[in-house]
Design a protein around this motif. Structure first.
Motif, PDB file in Angstrom:
ATOM      1  N   SER A 242      -6.010   4.330   9.194  1.00 49.08           N
ATOM      2  CA  SER A 242      -6.817   5.484   9.562  1.00 49.08           C
ATOM      3  C   SER A 242      -6.076   6.404  10.509  1.00 49.08           C
ATOM      4  O   SER A 242      -6.131   7.638  10.378  1.00 49.08           O
TER       5      SER A 242
ATOM      6  N   ILE B 252      -7.523  10.023   9.026  1.00 48.81           N
ATOM      7  CA  ILE B 252      -8.820  10.008   8.351  1.00 48.81           C
ATOM      8  C   ILE B 252      -9.700   8.985   9.055  1.00 48.81           C
ATOM      9  O   ILE B 252      -9.312   7.821   9.194  1.00 48.81           O
TER      10      ILE B 252
ATOM     11  N   CYS C 266       0.818  -1.225   0.000  1.00 46.67           N
ATOM     12  CA  CYS C 266       0.000   0.000   0.000  1.00 46.67           C
ATOM     13  C   CYS C 266       0.844   1.264   0.000  1.00 46.67           C
ATOM     14  O   CYS C 266       0.286   2.370   0.036  1.00 46.67           O
TER      15      CYS C 266
ATOM     16  N   SER D 256      -7.645  -2.480  -2.261  1.00 46.81           N
ATOM     17  CA  SER D 256      -9.011  -2.197  -2.691  1.00 46.81           C
ATOM     18  C   SER D 256      -9.898  -1.824  -1.506  1.00 46.81           C
ATOM     19  O   SER D 256     -10.759  -0.951  -1.619  1.00 46.81           O
TER      20      SER D 256
ATOM     21  N   GLU E  64      -9.235   1.729  -0.662  1.00 44.20           N
ATOM     22  CA  GLU E  64      -9.793   2.609  -1.690  1.00 44.20           C
ATOM     23  C   GLU E  64     -11.295   2.761  -1.532  1.00 44.20           C
ATOM     24  O   GLU E  64     -11.838   3.863  -1.658  1.00 44.20           O
ATOM     25  N   VAL E  65     -11.995   1.662  -1.212  1.00 45.89           N
ATOM     26  CA  VAL E  65     -13.439   1.716  -1.022  1.00 45.89           C
ATOM     27  C   VAL E  65     -13.795   2.595   0.162  1.00 45.89           C
ATOM     28  O   VAL E  65     -14.768   3.364   0.138  1.00 45.89           O
ATOM     29  N   LEU E  66     -12.977   2.524   1.225  1.00 46.60           N
ATOM     30  CA  LEU E  66     -13.238   3.324   2.431  1.00 46.60           C
ATOM     31  C   LEU E  66     -12.627   4.716   2.341  1.00 46.60           C
ATOM     32  O   LEU E  66     -12.692   5.478   3.309  1.00 46.60           O
ATOM     33  N   ARG E  67     -11.990   5.027   1.212  1.00 43.50           N
ATOM     34  CA  ARG E  67     -11.364   6.333   0.983  1.00 43.50           C
ATOM     35  C   ARG E  67     -10.292   6.638   2.021  1.00 43.50           C
ATOM     36  O   ARG E  67     -10.193   7.746   2.551  1.00 43.50           O
ATOM     37  N   LEU E  68      -9.468   5.628   2.277  1.00 43.19           N
ATOM     38  CA  LEU E  68      -8.340   5.790   3.201  1.00 43.19           C
ATOM     39  C   LEU E  68      -7.046   5.691   2.402  1.00 43.19           C
ATOM     40  O   LEU E  68      -6.184   4.846   2.649  1.00 43.19           O
ATOM     41  N   THR E  69      -6.896   6.566   1.434  1.00 42.33           N
ATOM     42  CA  THR E  69      -5.739   6.491   0.549  1.00 42.33           C
ATOM     43  C   THR E  69      -4.898   7.755   0.546  1.00 42.33           C
ATOM     44  O   THR E  69      -3.718   7.706   0.221  1.00 42.33           O
ATOM     45  N   ASP E  70      -5.475   8.902   0.897  1.00 44.52           N
ATOM     46  CA  ASP E  70      -4.727  10.166   0.828  1.00 44.52           C
ATOM     47  C   ASP E  70      -4.831  10.878   2.172  1.00 44.52           C
ATOM     48  O   ASP E  70      -5.905  10.954   2.774  1.00 44.52           O
TER      49      ASP E  70
ATOM     50  N   PRO F  16     -12.623   6.343   9.375  1.00 42.47           N
ATOM     51  CA  PRO F  16     -13.413   5.499   8.457  1.00 42.47           C
ATOM     52  C   PRO F  16     -14.889   5.844   8.573  1.00 42.47           C
ATOM     53  O   PRO F  16     -15.326   6.465   9.545  1.00 42.47           O
TER      54      PRO F  16
END
Length: 467
Positions: free
Chosen positions: A379, A384, A345, A455, A458-464, A386
């Motif tokens: 997180s 960020i 990741c 993935s 990405e679905v939980l928008r924990l990428t940036d 979740p």
């Protein structure tokens, strides 16, 4: 002839911890690895067993009555669940646990509840005085006319008490404190424990008395004494729990009358011990709003799904060797999760202090909690939170993939019952290629299936990291 006599007189050395025998002295037991426990044992007399009268004649198995072996409630529903329905007449039960976990409190409650059903109960204590047990009974409301109490450490005296009171339930606390006269060794030794347990179980079987033996455990958590003790009894129960938490669990390790994958949950308080029918609330914190570094996992304790919250904290480390601290989680699996996150990741966690724990003293050693641990750590690292109302279920592989876990429908149903509306789970093998994060409706929940950890993030928008 002289050589045969020399061979017969050859000494035998026996471990006082587990009963392992060897022909020569060694400093360390070859079975339990205990140091200084091997000593010379007395030579056993040569005996010849002749035929003797039978107690009951052999009959075809179809003619054997099963009514006498029916379950009777112990008065504690959670214990009945673990036992498979309740106490069985003539059954021998071994309950083991660490000192202070609450074994005596639980069994005093069982004895009191059995006495309330007008079934005479004998509680034999070898570790406490009768007055100490009476004080505990007053505190927990366990005083009853059909509950008899005896403070004894001699096996012959215990058998006399059984003859006089004729109980339907016997509790011996503990088997390591009872000694048999005429048998070598001190109470708690291998020979003594075998003789005491065999005598009590013999009485239980011949008279149909349910017998509960309390057993000590070693520093490694194993039941103290010879392993044959576990073979002699019908049921082996482990009573476990964190000293810093009131939550306790009884787990069946052996059960001739029911399943061995059930657990009973209890709350140990100042007024005694009480059953916890729905323990999930103890392990999930109610947050006001979204909080980074948290995620809810669904674990299976036996056949019971339980939700537990995982919390993670990732901060820059001022040390050359960053700290890795866990509580309620397997430290090696958390280290594996960190390695997968860094490799697959792109997260830089090697110079970060990482703290991971569970809420309420829950212990999560099942691989199905890997995904929740990973989400909580990411997180916290990205600051960020979740989405609310999400549970994560899945085992994390070294290649970053998510593997299916057992009893997934039961886990999702339990999460839906407690108000959660979203679940992130591994993709079923037959549904791969139908799109990452494709939602499905299961048990009223929106289930998101993902093939791997990248993935899922990405679905939980924990990428940036937020700008």
């Amino acid at each position: 002839m002289a050589k045969s006599s020399a061979r017969a007189a050859r000494p035998t050395y026996r471990c006082s911890e587990c009963g392992w025998e060897t022909g020569k002295w060694v400093g360390r037991c070859g079975e339990c690895q205990a140091w200084g426990s091997v000593a010379e044992a007395a030579a056993a007399p040569t005996l010849r067993t002749a035929a003797s009268p039978v107690t009951t004649r052999a009959v075809p198995i179809g003619e054997v009555s099963v009514e006498e072996a029916g379950f009777r409630t112990s008065g504690v529903p959670e214990l009945d669940r673990v036992l498979g329905g309740g106490l069985v007449p003539g059954a021998a039960i071994l309950l083991a646990g660490e000192p202070g976990v609450g074994k005596s409190t639980l069994l005093l409650e069982v004895a009191a509840q059995t006495a309330r059903y007008q079934r005479r109960t004998l509680y034999v204590t070898g570790e406490e005085s009768a007055s100490q047990v009476r004080l505990r009974a007053d505190r927990t409301g366990g005083v009853h006319d059909e509950l008899y109490l005896a403070a004894e450490t001699d096996l012959g005296a215990v058998l006399t008490h059984i003859e006089e009171t004729r109980p339907q339930l016997i509790v011996v606390d503990s088997v390591q404190t009872i000694g048999a006269s005429g048998v070598e060794g001190v109470p708690g030794g291998v020979t003594q424990v075998k003789e005491v347990a065999a005598a009590l179980i013999r009485v239980a079987k011949t008279r149909g008395i349910t017998t509960v033996l309390v057993g000590h455990v070693t520093k490694d958590g194993a039941i103290a004494g010879p392993r044959v003790l576990e073979h002699l009894v019908d049921v082996v129960l482990h009573f476990e729990g964190d000293r810093n938490s009131r939550f306790r669990m009884v787990r069946a390790m052996k059960n001739r009358f029911g399943p061995v994958d059930e657990v009973g949950c209890f709350d140990l308080g100042p007024d005694g011990i009480s059953a916890v029918a729905d323990p999930t609330g103890l392990f999930v914190e109610q947050h006001h709003g979204r909080v980074p570094g948290t995620c809810v996992a669904v674990t299976m304790e036996g056949r019971r799904p339980m939700l537990a919250e995982v919390q993670g904290l990732v901060t820059p480390s001022p040390l050359d060797r960053p700290r890795r601290t866990t509580s309620g989680l397997d430290g090696s699996r958390v280290a594996m999760v960190l390695a997968v996150l860094e490799r697959h990741c792109g997260l830089r966690l090697s110079m970060q202090d990482v703290f991971a724990s569970t809420v309420g003293g829950a212990r999560l050693h099942e691989p199905a909690s890997d995904l929740a641990v990973a989400i909580a750590l990411v997180s916290s690292h990205l600051a960020i939170a979740p989405p609310t109302g999400v549970v994560a279920i899945g085992e994390l592989g070294l290649a970053g993939e998510l593997r299916r876990v057992r009893d997934l429908p039961q886990r999702i149903a339990e999460a839906a019952r407690l108000g959660f509306r979203h679940a992130v789970v591994p993709t079923e093998p037959g549904r791969r290629g139908q799109g990452v994060g494709t939602p499905r409706e299961i048990e009223g929940m929106r289930v998101l299936e993902v093939p791997g950890i990248a993935s899922a993030l990405e679905v939980l928008r924990l990428t940036d990291r937020p700008g």
